[in-house]
Design a protein around this motif. Structure first.
Motif, PDB file in Angstrom:
ATOM      1  N   GLN A   1      49.761 -17.736  58.569  1.00 33.79           N
ATOM      2  CA  GLN A   1      48.348 -17.713  57.596  1.00 33.79           C
ATOM      3  C   GLN A   1      47.682 -15.851  56.743  1.00 33.79           C
ATOM      4  O   GLN A   1      48.371 -14.285  57.667  1.00 33.79           O
ATOM      5  CB  GLN A   1      46.717 -17.910  58.960  1.00 33.79           C
ATOM      6  CG  GLN A   1      45.363 -17.759  56.967  1.00 33.79           C
ATOM      7  CD  GLN A   1      44.171 -18.690  58.143  1.00 33.79           C
ATOM      8  OE1 GLN A   1      44.161 -18.292  58.895  1.00 33.79           O
ATOM      9  NE2 GLN A   1      43.720 -19.778  56.969  1.00 33.79           N
TER      10      GLN A   1
ATOM     11  N   PRO B   1      40.007 -15.150  56.743  1.00 33.03           N
ATOM     12  CA  PRO B   1      41.385 -15.772  55.674  1.00 33.03           C
ATOM     13  C   PRO B   1      41.366 -15.998  54.072  1.00 33.03           C
ATOM     14  O   PRO B   1      40.212 -15.924  53.482  1.00 33.03           O
ATOM     15  CB  PRO B   1      41.143 -17.519  56.020  1.00 33.03           C
ATOM     16  CG  PRO B   1      40.611 -17.168  57.678  1.00 33.03           C
ATOM     17  CD  PRO B   1      39.405 -15.940  56.579  1.00 33.03           C
TER      18      PRO B   1
ATOM     19  N   PRO C   1      46.834 -20.063  53.319  1.00 40.55           N
ATOM     20  CA  PRO C   1      46.740 -20.890  54.130  1.00 40.55           C
ATOM     21  C   PRO C   1      47.883 -20.163  54.462  1.00 40.55           C
ATOM     22  O   PRO C   1      48.579 -20.714  55.653  1.00 40.55           O
ATOM     23  CB  PRO C   1      46.908 -22.258  53.742  1.00 40.55           C
ATOM     24  CG  PRO C   1      46.409 -21.973  52.689  1.00 40.55           C
ATOM     25  CD  PRO C   1      46.317 -20.484  52.113  1.00 40.55           C
TER      26      PRO C   1
END
Length: 85
Positions: A38, A53, A56
């Motif tokens: 990620q 984040p 992904p």
């Protein structure tokens, strides 16, 4: 980036995860890859602050960059065409 990695090691992404910084936006925001693949983005222009984040997978991150670059290029071409009309 390699000098920083050699001197300080991986960046802290969360309390329990680290990652390898692999790039910057040119303004100090860093991008790092964690062990699961990620991609994370620093929230400030710092090696030591929070990361969040952003994609992904590395593939999806690169696809995001590709789309943003294509949009910028198309917008630039349209703007240049209207200036010369």
């Amino acid at each position: 980036m390699l000098d920083h990695l050699t001197e300080y090691g991986p960046v802290r992404l969360t309390d329990h995860h680290t990652g390898i910084a692999f790039g910057s936006d040119g303004g100090g925001i860093l991008f790092a890859l964690d062990q699961s693949g990620q991609v994370h983005r620093s929230t400030t222009a710092s090696w030591f602050d929070d990361f969040e984040p952003t994609a992904p997978t590395l593939t999806q991150f690169l696809e995001q960059i590709h789309r943003a670059t294509a949009t910028f290029t198309n917008d630039t071409k349209r703007h240049a065409a209207t200036e010369h009309s």
